[in-house]
Design a protein around this motif. Structure first.
Motif, PDB file in Angstrom:
ATOM      1  N   TYR A  82       0.835  -1.201   0.000  1.00 25.54           N
ATOM      2  CA  TYR A  82       0.000   0.000   0.000  1.00 25.54           C
ATOM      3  C   TYR A  82       0.871   1.252   0.000  1.00 25.54           C
ATOM      4  O   TYR A  82       0.544   2.248  -0.648  1.00 25.54           O
ATOM      5  N   ASP A  83       2.020   1.211   0.681  1.00 24.56           N
ATOM      6  CA  ASP A  83       2.921   2.360   0.702  1.00 24.56           C
ATOM      7  C   ASP A  83       3.377   2.743  -0.698  1.00 24.56           C
ATOM      8  O   ASP A  83       3.539   3.931  -1.002  1.00 24.56           O
ATOM      9  N   ARG A 103       0.452   4.660  -2.175  1.00 23.47           N
ATOM     10  CA  ARG A 103       0.329   5.952  -1.485  1.00 23.47           C
ATOM     11  C   ARG A 103       1.389   6.937  -1.968  1.00 23.47           C
ATOM     12  O   ARG A 103       1.083   8.080  -2.301  1.00 23.47           O
ATOM     13  N   GLU A 161      -3.134   9.271   2.890  1.00 25.41           N
ATOM     14  CA  GLU A 161      -1.919   9.655   2.167  1.00 25.41           C
ATOM     15  C   GLU A 161      -0.742   9.889   3.110  1.00 25.41           C
ATOM     16  O   GLU A 161       0.408   9.891   2.696  1.00 25.41           O
ATOM     17  N   ARG A 192       0.635  10.302  -4.119  1.00 26.49           N
ATOM     18  CA  ARG A 192       0.998  11.607  -3.559  1.00 26.49           C
ATOM     19  C   ARG A 192       1.924  12.360  -4.517  1.00 26.49           C
ATOM     20  O   ARG A 192       1.741  13.548  -4.767  1.00 26.49           O
TER      21      ARG A 192
END
Length: 168
Positions: free
Chosen positions: A64-65, A68, A100, A72
């Motif tokens: 997921y990072d 994200r 975020e 961003r």
């Protein structure tokens, strides 16, 4: 079917579509390519993309990072505020601020992720990649059950079709 042969087909760059007792159906994984090949056990396995011409725009996402950070960066490159992006995506105020943030524990649901991606001009696409060794082994070792499974899946698909027809 030989497990090593299936692994070799994957190693040559093919996406596994089907496995029978004596052949593997492989598909070219490149975007927009519909090339399929029946690769016979014991025969030479051609490389699927010898010129390495696959679309370089794809970003591999493993966590997921990764999503994200990519989202961003895209938002910042577009010079959008979080509030503006939430409005464009039709999301609740302050939701993106929470998801975020670095080190967040809040992970959005799939629909929110799709809306967030769409507002940034991204599409989320599933693309076949090499299967894990355990998945390959399981596929090979369960070929003796394929007839029964095909019958069961056919029945399940018929039931699903009837349910979908009654909802219309």
């Amino acid at each position: 079917m030989d497990t090593k042969f299936v692994k070799d087909v994957q190693a040559a760059g093919w996406s596994i579509q089907a496995v029978s007792d004596d052949a593997v159906i492989g598909k070219c994984p490149s975007a927009g390519c519909d090339l399929h090949a029946q690769l016979k056990l014991g025969a030479a396995i051609p490389a699927v993309d010898p010129g390495c011409r696959r679309d370089p725009i794809n970003v591999k996402i493993e966590t997921y990072d990764d999503i994200r950070r990519s989202f961003r960066k895209r938002r910042e490159n577009l010079l959008l505020t979080i509030r503006e992006l939430e409005e464009v995506a039709g999301l609740e105020p302050d939701l993106l601020a929470k998801v975020e943030r670095d080190g967040t524990k809040k992970i959005p649901n799939v629909q929110t992720l799709l809306d967030w991606a769409g507002a940034l001009g991204f599409e989320i696409a599933l693309r076949p990649v090499p299967m894990t060794p355990l998945a390959v082994r399981t596929i090979v070792e369960t070929r003796d059950k394929s007839a029964a499974r095909t019958k069961r899946m056919t029945l399940e698909n018929r039931r699903r079709g009837k349910r979908a027809d009654t909802k219309r």
